[in-house]
Enzyme design. Structure first.
Site, PDB file in Angstrom:
ATOM      1  N   ASP A  29     -10.043  -5.623  -2.782  1.00 42.68           N
ATOM      2  CA  ASP A  29      -9.414  -4.535  -1.973  1.00 42.68           C
ATOM      3  C   ASP A  29     -10.083  -3.366  -2.056  1.00 42.68           C
ATOM      4  OD1 ASP A  29      -7.770  -2.949  -1.332  1.00 42.68           O
ATOM      5  OD2 ASP A  29      -5.889  -3.820  -2.102  1.00 42.68           O
TER       6      ASP A  29
ATOM      7  N   SER B 148       1.048  -1.287   0.203  1.00 41.28           N
ATOM      8  CA  SER B 148       0.285  -0.048  -0.509  1.00 41.28           C
ATOM      9  C   SER B 148       1.070   0.945   0.357  1.00 41.28           C
ATOM     10  CB  SER B 148      -0.621  -0.202   1.385  1.00 41.28           C
ATOM     11  OG  SER B 148      -2.119   0.760   1.306  1.00 41.28           O
TER      12      SER B 148
ATOM     13  N   HIS C 170      -7.326  -6.076   1.392  1.00 42.81           N
ATOM     14  CA  HIS C 170      -6.100  -5.281   1.535  1.00 42.81           C
ATOM     15  C   HIS C 170      -5.488  -5.765   2.853  1.00 42.81           C
ATOM     16  CE1 HIS C 170      -4.152  -1.408   0.290  1.00 42.81           C
ATOM     17  NE2 HIS C 170      -4.156  -1.567   1.524  1.00 42.81           N
TER      18      HIS C 170
END
EC number: 3.1.2.12
Lengths: 278, 278
Positions: free
Chosen positions: B224, B148, B257
């Site tokens: 995600d 990320s 995620h």
């Protein structure tokens, strides 16, 4: 049963669930990993009982079991270690080794604990029924493992229900709670002054009193900070030798009491369980 | 450098360390896993940059990298994501996406952040020097990955220092921070209104401006929750296609995620890195 969360992992689903427990009189949270599987298939179930201070989350986060359970086709269930919530009595001084996070897998007979602290019946009866109803679980193929206080739980549930579990193993278990401070405190407060009640929740004493399983598998770190005061695996070794129980006890040099130890040897335990779960 | 903790794991040592950083003007904590190795051996180093809100602890607890690093002979370093401590300015409203836990791997030019928020120089210069001095690390063989915001860090450090890293990969990276809310907020507050400064910390913009590496590896979960608003991997795909960079972009159905996603694919990333680290 309410779904708290589900996340795809290693091809399967790691879920966290909540339900109102009749045994504990509280909401209880637990985690279940279900590997990818053929539609309609029923998978064997590995129970993992956690140690002092833990919830379902410790092994769920740090246990490194999902890759193996996915490969081996095992459902992995991690209950909480005690009832929790408003009105549930805790250790009077808030100590970590009794009360919340420290149910010791017994049904308490003493007040004020008797109402909520029914972790034996919760793990042995109520939660298996819920798992059987809600997951693709073959409840004829169960096994059990645990860490520290949860190793005590795995050994005593395994010895107490010898036809239930196809495999029993532990990481750094409390093998003789009657003989060590953690166990003496907890059994005294939960079960009172009755030595026979204590011995029904002490793996070594159970074996001495005739409880039998064919084999046990235990890993114990030699650098475990609780080794000599609380764990004393030599007591289990002696009892198993006397009883003719095939104990595989591995003393692992340099390993401590943490999830770094558990996650290192989780693979060996899960493969050992899978071989016995068929 | 002070040792916070060491635990034996998968045959090696998982350590956590603290040092006074000249770059950030604060104490910084990081984790290092060193596999078992021959005396005198120097091992390649994999850098793992974490995402928003994380410290070193998230991947250390949940990343499931130690088994692989032990097998492949890789040192694994996980820095913190920002300076922390008394006097370090945070997001004015305490939001999770800026300030503490959200350094974005840039050297801030704007007040009040410029003094402490120097995560580019910290990760690119100060911490590598410390690792090279204190661990059995072959600093000629480094690679970098991240998740990320840390995927953004891995891509921008990798593209910015193309001779440094033998492999660059990311889990669900922010590939074009100039174009998405997380990046616009952070780059604006850290770097001010200078579009050129922003583009030097935007992987897609860097490629458009001529930065080149031979290959990149990205995994992206299709479930995600940040995919369309913040991550937009198609922008990286287009830039790499235009630039002739061999991007392996895998869209993973059902994955979100979380660290459940990261830990599932960590093995593929580490094997990919190991093959390139020699």
């Amino acid at each position: 049963m309410e779904t708290v969360s589900t996340n795809k992992a290693h091809g399967g689903v790691q879920g966290v669930y909540r339900h109102a427990s009749a045994q504990t009189g509280t909401d209880m949270v637990f985690s279940v990993f279900v590997p990818e599987h053929a539609p309609g298939a029923k998978l064997p179930v590995v129970w993992y009982l956690s140690g002092l201070t833990c919830t379902h989350a410790n092994v769920t986060d740090k246990g490194e079991y999902r890759r193996l359970c996915a490969e081996l086709g095992l459902i992995f269930v991690a209950p909480d270690t005690s009832p929790r919530g408003e009105g549930v009595p805790d250790d009077a001084a808030g100590a970590y080794d009794f009360g919340l996070g420290a149910g010791f897998y017994v049904d308490a007979s003493q007040e004020p604990y008797a109402k909520n602290y029914r972790m034996w019946s919760y793990v042995a009866e109520e939660l298996p029924a819920l798992i059987g109803e809600n997951f693709p679980a073959d409840m004829a193929r169960q096994s059990i493992m645990g860490h520290s206080m949860g190793g005590h739980g795995a050994l005593t549930l395994g010895l107490g229900l010898p036809d239930r579990y196809k495999a029993i193993s532990a990481f750094a278990p409390i093998v003789a709670p009657c003989e060590v401070p953690w166990g003496q405190k907890a059994l005294g407060l939960y079960l009172g002054d009755d030595p026979a009640a204590w011995r029904r929740h002490d793996a070594v004493a159970m074996i001495e009193s005739g409880a039998r399983v064919s084999e046990l598998f235990v890993d114990q770190g030699e650098a475990d900070q609780f080794l000599t005061a609380q764990l004393q695996p030599e007591r289990l070794e002696a009892a198993c030798a006397e009883a003719g129980i095939a104990l595989t006890l591995r003393r692992q040099p340099g390993y401590d009491h943490s999830y770094y130890f558990i996650s290192t040897f989780m693979e060996d335990h899960l493969r050992w369980h899978a071989a016995r779960l068929g």
